[in-house]
Design an enzyme around this catalytic site. Sequence first.
Site, PDB file in Angstrom:
ATOM      1  N   SER A   1       0.885  -1.098   0.031  1.00 29.17           N
ATOM      2  CA  SER A   1      -0.077  -0.043  -0.038  1.00 29.17           C
ATOM      3  C   SER A   1       0.731   1.289   0.058  1.00 29.17           C
ATOM      4  O   SER A   1       1.581   1.502  -0.863  1.00 29.17           O
ATOM      5  CB  SER A   1      -1.064   0.038   1.331  1.00 29.17           C
ATOM      6  OG  SER A   1      -1.887   1.044   1.043  1.00 29.17           O
TER       7      SER A   1
ATOM      8  N   ASP B   1      -7.956  -6.347  -6.104  1.00 30.26           N
ATOM      9  CA  ASP B   1      -7.794  -5.401  -5.101  1.00 30.26           C
ATOM     10  C   ASP B   1      -8.392  -4.096  -6.079  1.00 30.26           C
ATOM     11  O   ASP B   1      -8.001  -3.600  -6.925  1.00 30.26           O
ATOM     12  CB  ASP B   1      -6.350  -4.904  -4.890  1.00 30.26           C
ATOM     13  CG  ASP B   1      -6.437  -3.723  -4.143  1.00 30.26           C
ATOM     14  OD1 ASP B   1      -7.177  -2.956  -3.375  1.00 30.26           O
ATOM     15  OD2 ASP B   1      -5.219  -2.989  -4.166  1.00 30.26           O
TER      16      ASP B   1
ATOM     17  N   HIS C   1      -6.077  -6.534  -1.679  1.00 30.20           N
ATOM     18  CA  HIS C   1      -4.680  -5.506  -1.236  1.00 30.20           C
ATOM     19  C   HIS C   1      -3.600  -5.907  -0.494  1.00 30.20           C
ATOM     20  O   HIS C   1      -2.328  -5.715  -0.651  1.00 30.20           O
ATOM     21  CB  HIS C   1      -5.451  -4.250  -0.603  1.00 30.20           C
ATOM     22  CG  HIS C   1      -4.670  -3.178  -0.586  1.00 30.20           C
ATOM     23  ND1 HIS C   1      -4.292  -2.503  -1.873  1.00 30.20           N
ATOM     24  CD2 HIS C   1      -4.225  -2.178   0.405  1.00 30.20           C
ATOM     25  CE1 HIS C   1      -3.757  -1.377  -1.432  1.00 30.20           C
ATOM     26  NE2 HIS C   1      -3.424  -1.322  -0.370  1.00 30.20           N
TER      27      HIS C   1
END
Length: 511
Positions: free
Chosen positions: A199, A435, A488
């Site tokens: 991320s 994601d 994710h």
Amino acid sequence: MMMSTVTNSQLLRARLFSMASRFLLLLLIVPAALLCSPAAAAPDEHLVTGLPGFHGAFPSKHYSGYVTVDERSERSLFYYLILSERDPAADPVVVWLNGGPGCSSFDGFVYGNGPFNFEPGSTLGGLPKLKLNPYSWSMVSNIMYLDSPAGVGMSYSLNKSDYTTGDLKTAADAHKFLLKWFELYPEFQSNPFYISGESYAGVYIPTITDEVVKGIDKGVMPRINFKGYLIGNPATDVDYDFNSFVPFAHGMGLISTDMYEDVKSACRGTFFGSVDNSCQEKIDRVHWELKDLNKYNILAPCYHRPEIQEIEFINSSLPLSFRRLGETERPFPVRKRMAGRSWPLRVALKNGHVPMWPGLGGRSLPCTSDELATAWLDDEDVRVAIHAKSKSLIGSWELYTARIDFTHDTGTMVTYHKKFTALGYRVLIYSGDHDLCVPYPGTEAWVKSLGYQVVDGWRPWYLGDQVAGYTQGYDYNLTFLTIKGAGHAVPEYKPKEALAFYSRWLAGEKF
């Protein structure tokens, strides 16, 4: 004559005995002095001998504690290190960073690639039970979880002005941490060193790498044996990351072809940035339609009720008015929701200043449960066991904190990746292919934009006889990889596959 000779021999023996005694005493004193030196004392002081909720022996040694990066304010970063279960002396040292900015790396420790699987305790809200994780990344590497910057997780400062920070200060502090950490653990200075994360670590890792590489070039000691980095679903560049949102939603069957064609026509193929009101309204309609999905994994359930999701959608940032379905009179103020694990990506990369989710009135992370981690890390016995400061000093542990005031003060990360790959460092960019926060087509596009020749064409990679995802290899040790069915946080959703690609990549094996 004989008596004199004997006396001299006795004197010689006495002198030799005295010298030997002094030498033996020196051998005893020197190790003791070394044990009192910072280089040898810290690992013993930081040794974790047991953890509440876990019964049994650790497969390898664990260490945790603080490294101070600023003495004046006692700005200290917290780490948790698990030695490799295979060969700690030879295996790589890998640091793990969760995103945010504001997300504790204990997110990865508890829910991802850490040494344990956490299960609910025997009573509601009780201490979780810990069992060994068969897919821990410590199976093949020494792995360290770092809470960064100060104010996140267990890291702290006595000067709260330190909690006003940004990309560059965070990177500089992380570099100071690494230099001091390798001084504390000199036995690892020759091990291959990698940085990993997911991320917003897509920003953390290139900027920290920049500090590390500049330090190596300047001859800063201790010399870090840096080899490269790997990042999952990385925040990298707004144009690539967010322009892929609408096409990805359509490709995954989340919006109709009619809606997609309508948005595409109004936006003329550009779905983020400087777009007109008509385009923006249609983009926000797409966000509204998808508000109840788990953006981090569209295959996974959303932990919070849809009503909570709607409140968070409304209370987030970037206001825009359009009418609620079935509402004809007043405009409904809809604000763009966050689009990344633990951080309002779109706001951060567009406007610089990053609003923290808890400060916006919602839960720390939409669709995400943090109860097990919070119950464990807020337990004072756990804090004593891992050598963390008490809640009375640094506050409760939060998966995603509002303590820091963070500014995204760098630009696109594409230029960083170009720089480090050109220098020969190994880079793996991987994406969970379900994601919706940082959709893989955008990541694939910027990787391709680096302009390197494809040396391993797009193809499946396997775990056993099953397709685990797809990969493409480029010149300059650059690899792009997808993980089928993952979201994710890849190690959380696909732990077995994550350990497979991780161990193969570290070993330099072909996928």
